[in-house]
Design an enzyme around this catalytic site. Structure first.
Site, PDB file in Angstrom:
ATOM      1  N   GLY A  46       0.822  -1.178   0.029  1.00  0.00           N
ATOM      2  CA  GLY A  46       0.099   0.012   0.174  1.00  0.00           C
ATOM      3  C   GLY A  46       0.909   1.476  -0.136  1.00  0.00           C
ATOM      4  N   CYS A  47       2.031   0.937   0.171  1.00  0.00           N
ATOM      5  CA  CYS A  47       3.075   2.261   0.001  1.00  0.00           C
ATOM      6  C   CYS A  47       3.621   2.333  -1.442  1.00  0.00           C
ATOM      7  CB  CYS A  47       4.263   1.983   1.004  1.00  0.00           C
ATOM      8  SG  CYS A  47       3.833   2.090   2.641  1.00  0.00           S
ATOM      9  N   GLU A  48       3.731   3.578  -1.774  1.00  0.00           N
ATOM     10  CA  GLU A  48       4.243   3.646  -3.342  1.00  0.00           C
ATOM     11  C   GLU A  48       5.924   3.588  -3.092  1.00  0.00           C
ATOM     12  OE1 GLU A  48       4.108   7.387  -5.928  1.00  0.00           O
ATOM     13  OE2 GLU A  48       2.128   6.501  -5.822  1.00  0.00           O
ATOM     14  N   SER A  49       6.381   4.222  -2.056  1.00  0.00           N
ATOM     15  CA  SER A  49       7.734   3.924  -1.983  1.00  0.00           C
ATOM     16  C   SER A  49       7.935   2.696  -1.216  1.00  0.00           C
ATOM     17  CB  SER A  49       8.348   5.044  -0.868  1.00  0.00           C
ATOM     18  OG  SER A  49       8.043   6.319  -1.338  1.00  0.00           O
ATOM     19  N   GLY A 119       0.259   5.704   1.992  1.00  0.00           N
ATOM     20  CA  GLY A 119       1.500   5.032   2.620  1.00  0.00           C
ATOM     21  C   GLY A 119       1.588   4.861   4.089  1.00  0.00           C
TER      22      GLY A 119
END
Length: 135
Positions: A46-49, A119
């Site tokens: 769920g985190c882009e990073s 995120g």
């Protein structure tokens, strides 16, 4: 650095640029996670990073032990804030934390992009799920 110290520091900033700089410095203070701990199981979905998070319960003290890392500086700084909110709390205490309210009190919500906000929510949800399991 404790959450109260972070809160005091960010509350005394006078602009978003100054807060951003402080968040970046918090990220630099977060020790890097050894590569061996950057596993797919530890990766927060769920985190882009890329964010890796390990959560354990100190069985004797009944306190949460949290370590984490990210490959982006700003997310690593935001992660440092989240970790300071929950580290050392009992699972029951952790369940009572509303990270959204805390981020709002710090004046951060309005400056976070939707992807960074999602995120942070994913990180907090992961911590809350572990706390609920142990509470």
């Amino acid at each position: 650095m404790t959450y109260q110290e972070i809160y005091d520091k960010l509350s005394n900033t006078t602009s978003w640029q100054q807060s951003y700089r402080e968040i970046m410095l918090l990220g630099k203070q977060l020790p890097p996670l050894p590569e061996v701990l950057k596993t797919d199981l530890a990766k927060v979905t769920g985190c882009e990073s890329n964010v890796w998070l390990h959560i354990e319960l100190d069985e004797q003290q009944q306190h949460l032990l949290l370590v984490g890392d990210s490959d982006t500086r700003i997310v690593k700084g935001l992660l440092a804030i989240v970790l300071s909110m929950y580290s050392g709390l009992t699972p029951s205490e952790a369940k009572k934390i509303n990270a959204y309210t805390e981020f709002e009190a710090l004046g951060l919500i309005k400056h976070l992009s939707p992807s960074r906000g999602n995120g942070i929510k994913a990180i907090v949800d992961t911590i809350q799920a572990h706390a609920s399991k142990w509470a």
